[in-house]
Design a protein around this motif. Structure first.
Motif, PDB file in Angstrom:
ATOM      1  N   GLN A   1     -11.490   1.705  -6.575  1.00  0.00           N
ATOM      2  CA  GLN A   1     -10.091   2.037  -6.314  1.00  0.00           C
ATOM      3  C   GLN A   1      -9.960   3.378  -5.601  1.00  0.00           C
ATOM      4  N   GLU A   2     -10.728   4.388  -6.011  1.00  0.00           N
ATOM      5  CA  GLU A   2     -10.697   5.694  -5.345  1.00  0.00           C
ATOM      6  C   GLU A   2     -11.164   5.567  -3.890  1.00  0.00           C
ATOM      7  N   ALA A   3     -12.204   4.782  -3.678  1.00  0.00           N
ATOM      8  CA  ALA A   3     -12.714   4.569  -2.320  1.00  0.00           C
ATOM      9  C   ALA A   3     -11.652   3.920  -1.446  1.00  0.00           C
ATOM     10  N   LEU A   4     -10.928   2.966  -2.000  1.00  0.00           N
ATOM     11  CA  LEU A   4      -9.911   2.268  -1.221  1.00  0.00           C
ATOM     12  C   LEU A   4      -8.765   3.196  -0.838  1.00  0.00           C
ATOM     13  N   VAL A   5      -8.307   4.003  -1.769  1.00  0.00           N
ATOM     14  CA  VAL A   5      -7.241   4.967  -1.463  1.00  0.00           C
ATOM     15  C   VAL A   5      -7.702   5.907  -0.348  1.00  0.00           C
ATOM     16  N   ARG A   6      -8.932   6.411  -0.446  1.00  0.00           N
ATOM     17  CA  ARG A   6      -9.470   7.331   0.568  1.00  0.00           C
ATOM     18  C   ARG A   6      -9.614   6.631   1.925  1.00  0.00           C
ATOM     19  N   GLU A   7     -10.198   5.444   1.931  1.00  0.00           N
ATOM     20  CA  GLU A   7     -10.425   4.727   3.183  1.00  0.00           C
ATOM     21  C   GLU A   7      -9.114   4.383   3.898  1.00  0.00           C
ATOM     22  N   ILE A   8      -8.110   3.946   3.151  1.00  0.00           N
ATOM     23  CA  ILE A   8      -6.838   3.587   3.775  1.00  0.00           C
ATOM     24  C   ILE A   8      -6.148   4.836   4.324  1.00  0.00           C
ATOM     25  N   GLN A   9      -6.268   5.951   3.614  1.00  0.00           N
ATOM     26  CA  GLN A   9      -5.724   7.210   4.126  1.00  0.00           C
ATOM     27  C   GLN A   9      -6.417   7.584   5.439  1.00  0.00           C
ATOM     28  N   GLU A  10      -7.752   7.442   5.478  1.00  0.00           N
ATOM     29  CA  GLU A  10      -8.522   7.792   6.677  1.00  0.00           C
ATOM     30  C   GLU A  10      -8.247   6.844   7.849  1.00  0.00           C
ATOM     31  N   GLU A  11      -8.148   5.550   7.566  1.00  0.00           N
ATOM     32  CA  GLU A  11      -8.010   4.552   8.631  1.00  0.00           C
ATOM     33  C   GLU A  11      -6.582   4.341   9.108  1.00  0.00           C
ATOM     34  N   LEU A  12      -5.618   4.429   8.168  1.00  0.00           N
ATOM     35  CA  LEU A  12      -4.240   4.058   8.493  1.00  0.00           C
ATOM     36  C   LEU A  12      -3.239   5.191   8.292  1.00  0.00           C
ATOM     37  N   ASP A  13      -3.682   6.316   7.744  1.00  0.00           N
ATOM     38  CA  ASP A  13      -2.840   7.494   7.556  1.00  0.00           C
ATOM     39  C   ASP A  13      -1.652   7.235   6.631  1.00  0.00           C
ATOM     40  N   VAL A  14      -1.864   6.415   5.590  1.00  0.00           N
ATOM     41  CA  VAL A  14      -0.826   6.159   4.596  1.00  0.00           C
ATOM     42  C   VAL A  14      -1.421   6.256   3.193  1.00  0.00           C
ATOM     43  N   LYS A  15      -0.548   6.483   2.226  1.00  0.00           N
ATOM     44  CA  LYS A  15      -0.955   6.454   0.819  1.00  0.00           C
ATOM     45  C   LYS A  15      -0.706   5.041   0.297  1.00  0.00           C
ATOM     46  N   THR A  16      -1.621   4.589  -0.564  1.00  0.00           N
ATOM     47  CA  THR A  16      -1.502   3.241  -1.104  1.00  0.00           C
ATOM     48  C   THR A  16      -1.622   3.251  -2.611  1.00  0.00           C
TER      49      THR A  16
END
Length: 132
Positions: A45-60
């Motif tokens: 879950q932590e990896a997904l939050v970080r990756e989406i922030q890096e790739e899409l510039d949004v919080k999830t």
């Protein structure tokens, strides 16, 4: 064979899910759910939050685990934890992908999915509960 552990976000908005086309590498141009590698010490879950922030510039917000897809590519084994996600803050900006689409259930097969992501699509029978 080397195993690579990754996470993928099935981001929902109303009756659609978000997909991206890879902008680089061996699979450039093929479609996938956004996400990436799990770093040492991170939960999926932590990896997904970080990756989406890096790739899409949004919080999830990471929701339930949908499935873990195990897939053998020619040079590695992929273990992909796939989660339902919602964007909680920001507007999606593509930082790594070359294209993106919001797909309804009727449009799911309109793009050229990576094989592991296609396996997830095929397993999403419960998808009909989330898309109209």
């Amino acid at each position: 064979m080397k195993t690579i552990r990754v996470v993928a976000a099935v981001i929902r908005s109303e009756d659609k899910i978000f997909a991206t086309a890879r902008g680089y590498g061996e699979f450039k141009g093929q479609w996938e759910f956004p996400g990436g590698k799990i770093e040492p010490g991170e939960t999926p879950q932590e990896a997904l939050v970080r990756e989406i922030q890096e790739e899409l510039d949004v919080k999830t917000e990471v929701g339930d685990l949908i499935d873990t897809i195990e897939y053998d590519y020619s040079s590695f084994h992929l273990s992909m934890d796939c989660f339902w996600c919602n964007v909680t803050e920001g507007e999606i900006k593509l930082k790594e992908a070359e294209d993106a689409r919001w797909l309804s259930k009727d449009e799911l097969y309109s793009v050229d999915w990576l094989p592991a992501d296609m396996e997830l699509i095929e397993k999403l029978e419960l998808f009909n509960k989330h898309l109209k």
